[in-house]
Design a protein around this motif. Structure first.
Motif, PDB file in Angstrom:
ATOM      1  N   ASP A   1      52.015   0.548 -18.950  1.00  0.00           N
ATOM      2  CA  ASP A   1      51.657  -0.335 -17.832  1.00  0.00           C
ATOM      3  C   ASP A   1      52.915  -0.636 -17.025  1.00  0.00           C
ATOM      4  O   ASP A   1      53.692  -1.493 -17.384  1.00  0.00           O
ATOM      5  N   GLY A   2      53.076   0.103 -15.991  1.00  0.00           N
ATOM      6  CA  GLY A   2      54.283   0.055 -15.176  1.00  0.00           C
ATOM      7  C   GLY A   2      54.660  -1.323 -14.699  1.00  0.00           C
ATOM      8  O   GLY A   2      55.825  -1.587 -14.397  1.00  0.00           O
ATOM      9  N   ARG A   3      53.678  -2.230 -14.610  1.00  0.00           N
ATOM     10  CA  ARG A   3      53.998  -3.573 -14.142  1.00  0.00           C
ATOM     11  C   ARG A   3      54.598  -4.406 -15.251  1.00  0.00           C
ATOM     12  O   ARG A   3      55.406  -5.292 -15.030  1.00  0.00           O
ATOM     13  N   GLY A   4      54.144  -4.125 -16.464  1.00  0.00           N
ATOM     14  CA  GLY A   4      54.523  -4.951 -17.598  1.00  0.00           C
ATOM     15  C   GLY A   4      56.003  -4.855 -17.942  1.00  0.00           C
ATOM     16  O   GLY A   4      56.654  -3.864 -17.649  1.00  0.00           O
ATOM     17  N   VAL A   5      56.494  -5.922 -18.543  1.00  0.00           N
ATOM     18  CA  VAL A   5      57.874  -5.924 -19.021  1.00  0.00           C
ATOM     19  C   VAL A   5      57.877  -6.422 -20.457  1.00  0.00           C
ATOM     20  O   VAL A   5      57.270  -7.456 -20.757  1.00  0.00           O
ATOM     21  N   ASN A   6      58.505  -5.685 -21.303  1.00  0.00           N
ATOM     22  CA  ASN A   6      58.637  -6.118 -22.686  1.00  0.00           C
ATOM     23  C   ASN A   6      59.946  -6.860 -22.879  1.00  0.00           C
ATOM     24  O   ASN A   6      60.976  -6.460 -22.360  1.00  0.00           O
ATOM     25  N   CYS A   7      59.864  -7.911 -23.627  1.00  0.00           N
ATOM     26  CA  CYS A   7      61.053  -8.672 -23.958  1.00  0.00           C
ATOM     27  C   CYS A   7      61.413  -8.341 -25.401  1.00  0.00           C
ATOM     28  O   CYS A   7      60.585  -8.491 -26.297  1.00  0.00           O
ATOM     29  N   VAL A   8      62.607  -7.855 -25.612  1.00  0.00           N
ATOM     30  CA  VAL A   8      63.043  -7.412 -26.936  1.00  0.00           C
ATOM     31  C   VAL A   8      64.246  -8.227 -27.382  1.00  0.00           C
ATOM     32  O   VAL A   8      65.209  -8.372 -26.645  1.00  0.00           O
ATOM     33  N   MET A   9      64.158  -8.721 -28.588  1.00  0.00           N
ATOM     34  CA  MET A   9      65.272  -9.476 -29.143  1.00  0.00           C
ATOM     35  C   MET A   9      66.343  -8.519 -29.654  1.00  0.00           C
ATOM     36  O   MET A   9      66.046  -7.567 -30.365  1.00  0.00           O
ATOM     37  N   THR A  10      67.565  -8.765 -29.298  1.00  0.00           N
ATOM     38  CA  THR A  10      68.655  -7.929 -29.808  1.00  0.00           C
ATOM     39  C   THR A  10      69.077  -8.418 -31.197  1.00  0.00           C
ATOM     40  O   THR A  10      68.652  -9.480 -31.646  1.00  0.00           O
TER      41      THR A  10
END
Lengths: 177, 177
Positions: free
Chosen positions: A110-119
């Motif tokens: 989903d090109g609109r979506g953004v995933n937030c990833v914890m480092t």
DNA sequence: ACACGTTGCTTGAGCGTTCAACCACACGGC
DNA sequence: GCCGTGTGGTTGAACGCTCAAGCAACGTGT
């Protein structure tokens, strides 16, 4: 504060079916709530800020991320779970990202979506911050209450979350907006 | 949020006299509290803003002023009573003053002091705003709870206000600062 | 294939709170 | 009388949140 009482306008003549003011006892409890919640919030905020350099919002985001496999959550899901406005989440995540605690990754599928990833850094920071936070929660809330009281408090607040029975205007999802 | 649990670091070997995490039940209640208090605050804030153009802080100041004879309170007393920082009070009163709801008057008997006086306009506004606010408090809190629950909530929060038993660093007066 | 409405997220301005100076007056010792 | 300290209150910058606007990608109908 936020009263509810009036020394100027006593019980109105109109049928007191819908009382205009709170009873004295209710007032006392209401003020206690206002004061207490303000204090509690402040205490926790300060503790986190001092010991981990995190705001409560930032902490909540990290916690949420730490709880899912992959430490990855979509922005919108994060916002819904924490009951943050999308804008608020964007701003807060931006700050976390600048500090390297979190990364943004555009969502495949989903090109609109953004995933937030914890480092890993984020995870380590949370790991270090959590015990102090828990201690603060205990010190400023749990340890001051009986189990009974705390349970009732939890149930009461759960009722608040559920909200007034029949409303359409401001029930769930986005903070009303 | 603000957890308290960990799927990564279970009970530590060190004597669990001082537990590191909350029990699942405690977590549920704690999260309910966080969510509920956020929601309640938001609901009340919105209602006041919409119906009276006042923030909760402004409302609390007006209420306090309305409760004393002469509708006059010294800034520092106001700050202490509401548990506002002095700076916060200054800014908020400045806004109220610009709207003509309040006036500043230098304190006879102490050249440094400043008295905050509610104007008639301020009083009228408060009078108009109060019923709606009370309705909101009822709708979003009181009506959702049994009397029992509300009483316990009040007592619990009173305990929070009293604060941890033996503290010196951050007990009363100015918001810790 | 293209226009349209919708969804997901971001942006920037505005506002209120905090924090760290800062000024002004009060009170004490000398 | 005059310093030094403390107290009452203000100021301005920084910060976080909200709100309204905006952009980009999806999806649907035609």
């Amino acid at each position: 504060m936020t009263s509810t009482s009036s020394r100027h306008d006593e019980a109105t003549p109109e049928a007191d079916a819908e009382p205009r003011w709170l009873t004295p006892a209710q007032q006392v409890h209401w003020r206690a709530y206002l004061l207490g919640s303000a204090r509690l919030n402040e205490a926790l905020t300060r503790q986190l800020e001092a010991e981990a350099g995190l705001s409560l919002s930032e902490y909540e985001i990290l916690v949420r991320l730490s709880e899912v496999p992959g430490r990855t959550v979509r922005m919108s899901e994060l916002a819904d779970a924490l009951v943050f406005s999308r804008s608020r989440l964007t701003h807060t995540v931006t700050r976390l990202e600048r500090r390297g605690l979190v990364e943004r990754r555009t969502c495949s599928a989903d090109g609109r979506g953004v995933n937030c990833v914890m480092t890993d850094e984020g995870f380590d920071l949370l790991r270090d911050a959590a015990p102090g936070h828990v201690r603060a929660v205990r010190a400023h809330l749990l340890d001051l209450l009986t189990d009974e009281q705390f349970a009732v408090l939890g149930e009461a607040m759960a009722a608040v979350v559920r909200g007034p029975a029949g409303i359409e205007g401001d029930c769930k999802g986005q903070p009303s907006a």
